[in-house]
Design a protein around this motif. Structure first.
Motif, PDB file in Angstrom:
ATOM      1  N   PHE A 297     -23.354  27.232  41.044  1.00 18.99           N
ATOM      2  CA  PHE A 297     -23.087  26.438  42.334  1.00 18.99           C
ATOM      3  C   PHE A 297     -21.804  27.391  42.960  1.00 18.99           C
ATOM      4  N   THR A 298     -20.718  27.955  42.032  1.00 19.73           N
ATOM      5  CA  THR A 298     -19.741  28.649  42.807  1.00 19.73           C
ATOM      6  C   THR A 298     -20.051  29.875  43.496  1.00 19.73           C
ATOM      7  N   SER A 335     -13.433  20.935  39.204  1.00 17.24           N
ATOM      8  CA  SER A 335     -12.267  21.897  39.551  1.00 17.24           C
ATOM      9  C   SER A 335     -12.623  23.058  40.069  1.00 17.24           C
ATOM     10  N   SER A 336     -13.859  23.736  39.339  1.00 15.83           N
ATOM     11  CA  SER A 336     -14.122  24.754  39.575  1.00 15.83           C
ATOM     12  C   SER A 336     -14.887  24.971  41.186  1.00 15.83           C
ATOM     13  N   VAL A 337     -15.420  24.068  41.491  1.00 19.13           N
ATOM     14  CA  VAL A 337     -15.971  23.809  42.823  1.00 19.13           C
ATOM     15  C   VAL A 337     -14.669  23.847  44.004  1.00 19.13           C
ATOM     16  N   THR A 340     -13.106  27.183  43.989  1.00 20.66           N
ATOM     17  CA  THR A 340     -13.955  28.354  44.864  1.00 20.66           C
ATOM     18  C   THR A 340     -13.862  27.966  46.472  1.00 20.66           C
ATOM     19  N   LEU A 341     -13.749  26.694  46.717  1.00 23.00           N
ATOM     20  CA  LEU A 341     -13.847  26.540  48.173  1.00 23.00           C
ATOM     21  C   LEU A 341     -12.331  26.771  48.465  1.00 23.00           C
ATOM     22  N   SER A 342     -11.318  26.614  47.826  1.00 16.76           N
ATOM     23  CA  SER A 342     -10.151  26.976  48.395  1.00 16.76           C
ATOM     24  C   SER A 342      -9.692  28.195  48.386  1.00 16.76           C
ATOM     25  N   SER A 343     -10.559  29.227  47.648  1.00 15.15           N
ATOM     26  CA  SER A 343     -10.310  30.617  47.731  1.00 15.15           C
ATOM     27  C   SER A 343     -10.938  30.984  49.008  1.00 15.15           C
ATOM     28  N   SER A 356      -7.012  18.645  42.943  1.00 15.44           N
ATOM     29  CA  SER A 356      -7.685  18.600  41.583  1.00 15.44           C
ATOM     30  C   SER A 356      -8.797  17.666  41.610  1.00 15.44           C
ATOM     31  N   ALA A 357      -9.694  18.128  40.537  1.00 12.65           N
ATOM     32  CA  ALA A 357     -10.861  16.965  40.299  1.00 12.65           C
ATOM     33  C   ALA A 357     -10.331  15.637  40.007  1.00 12.65           C
TER      34      ALA A 357
END
Length: 504
Positions: A297-298, A335-337, A340-343, A356-357
């Motif tokens: 997904f990332t 959290s990983s999603v 990645t969106l923030s990056s 945060s999640a």
């Protein structure tokens, strides 16, 4: 309360550790975070923390040097080292610097909690020895408003009792989730319940029975009977207890273990009553499937594949409902999603990206898992639309940055993975941006820049030999350089140089 400084140059890892710390029912508080050793040293000087969590490999000042200098500033500070498997020899050396313990990446919540629990217990003992203060009591784990309740008078508390930690099941209504209502509903089934107390952790309660009545309750109704009774009165709860009486001195640690146990094993749809076990089991460790799913997904986010992402996420969320996946795993995935969106959203203002999640799930406040799915998909679709709406603009800006970086590093060897790491995007996205703005592949575009620079050098520095130009531009050998040069100019470097000196 003990203060913590986190030193870690990887933003996703730093964010993950901070999120874990904030979710633990331990007397720790993050005083500051640092991306390198020098920043961490300044924070240590400023805050005099009780605990330092530090990576080994960091820019400016690495973990080993940081520990040595930090010990001079705060001799009593406990240090927990964060390392990868490749850093193990460094870790062994660091233990000689009186490091309390070390954690291997990726840092898991259960492992972090186990180490922090030991370090806070040692720090508490040190404080008690220094000042003669009391040991941790029940009031340390209760909600602040509960402390004013006269029900906590020592004369009202039994010396021992049967205890049950109760928390709200995620994605369920919370109208009935109130201490006095919960106590009254429990008394309908088991009138002997002594009291229900609010814990410091939100939406968590502690139910207490005297020993005799508690034993009768366990032998009769049992935890499953209580669980079903609460459900029949519109209270969807998760329970954690022990089939034995617990002495009052053990109640604080029982509460902390109960909250932790539920947090690690809570299902997204339902959670059968759990018996608290004090050993940290493998259930709390990450699964390979979770890592693989998160990676897929990332990658779709990095590729800007909105439609595929939303379609697959709909299917995955439905599967997780069917599997009753742990909330712990869902939070890890989200959290990983979000990371990645923030990056890929850097520089584009969009305040709606949750921090945060945990914050995301609470902000949706869904009354069912189905509603949560719909609301989550709407939020992530809005985030994706925002990013894609700025994609053209951000693509142009990224290409300008790429062009500038390649021009500045024309005398070095730069690869697509190098660019992806530097600009926090996927390698395939780099390729698409260059293709879109130049009509060429990265290799052809990059070689064209190098050959243009080679032509300039031949024109302006005619005393340079062809081999010197080839070496300066980081070609593997002069023959390869000559071959590439001829592909772009139609002639070899030596012929090109001769043509410049020919008259007329």
């Amino acid at each position: 309360m003990f203060t913590v400084i986190i030193a870690e140059d990887s933003k996703p890892i730093l964010r993950n550790i901070k999120s874990h710390l904030q979710s633990l029912l331990l007397p720790v508080q993050v005083a500051g975070t640092a991306a390198n050793g020098e920043e961490a040293l300044k924070l240590i000087c400023q805050h005099q923390p009780d605990i330092l969590l530090t990576d080994i490999r960091m820019p400016k000042l690495d973990g080993m040097a940081l520990i040595e200098q930090a010990k001079l500033l705060a001799p009593a500070m406990k240090v927990i080292l964060i390392s990868g498997y490749s850093d193990f020899e460094y870790t062994r050396r660091a233990l000689s610097l009186q490091v309390f313990d070390y954690l291997l990446k990726p840092v898991e919540r259960s492992e972090l909690e186990e180490v922090l629990k030991r370090v806070t217990e040692e720090l508490s003992r040190n404080r008690q020895e220094a000042s003669g203060t009391r040991e941790i009591s029940l009031s340390d784990v209760l909600a602040s408003d509960q402390l004013e309740n006269t029900v906590l008078a020592e004369t009202e508390l039994p010396a021992a009792g049967f205890l049950l930690v109760i928390r709200r099941q995620p994605f369920t209504p919370k109208e009935n989730w109130e201490r006095t209502h919960l106590q009254s509903v429990l008394k309908l089934l088991i009138p002997s319940v002594r009291m229900v107390l609010s814990l410091r952790e939100p939406e968590h309660f502690l139910a207490i029975w005297d020993v005799t009545e508690g034993q009768q309750m366990v032998n009769g109704t049992g935890w499953n009977g209580i669980w079903e009774h609460l459900e029949s009165h519109g209270i969807s709860a998760a329970l954690a207890g022990q089939l034995r009486a617990v002495y009052r001195v053990e109640w604080p640690s029982f509460c902390m273990e109960g909250v932790r146990f539920l947090g690690e094993r809570l299902g997204v749809c339902s959670t059968a009553p759990l018996e608290i076990q004090y050993a940290f089991s493998a259930e709390a460790s990450p699964s390979k499937e979770r890592e693989l799913v998160t990676g897929r997904f990332t990658e779709m986010i990095l590729q800007r594949q909105k439609d595929a992402f939303l379609l697959k996420l709909t299917e995955q969320l439905a599967k997780w409902k069917s599997d009753n996946v742990r909330l712990y795993d869902l939070e890890y995935f989200l959290s990983s999603v979000l990371d990645t969106l923030s990056s890929i959203n850097q520089g584009l203002p969009f305040k709606e990206i949750p921090k945060s999640a945990y914050e995301l799930i609470r902000s949706l406040d869904a009354l069912s898992y189905e509603n949560f799915m719909k609301e989550l998909l709407n939020v992530l679709e809005a985030l994706f639309d925002h990013i894609l709406a700025n994609n053209k603009k951000s693509g142009e800006e990224l290409f300008q940055q790429l062009e500038g970086y390649l021009s500045m590093n024309i005398y070095s060897y730069v690869s697509i993975p190098d660019l992806a790491d530097r600009f926090h995007v996927s390698p395939s996205y780099i390729s698409r941006i260059i293709k879109r703005h130049t009509g060429s592949t990265f290799v052809h575009y990059y070689m064209k820049l190098k050959i243009q620079e080679a032509c300039r050098l031949i024109q302006e520095k005619q005393d340079m030999r062809i081999k010197e130009i080839s070496d300066a531009l980081s070609f593997s050998d002069p023959q390869y350089f000559s071959k590439v040069f001829k592909e772009y100019t139609g002639v070899s470097p030596s012929v090109y140089k001769e043509q410049l000196t020919e008259p007329g």
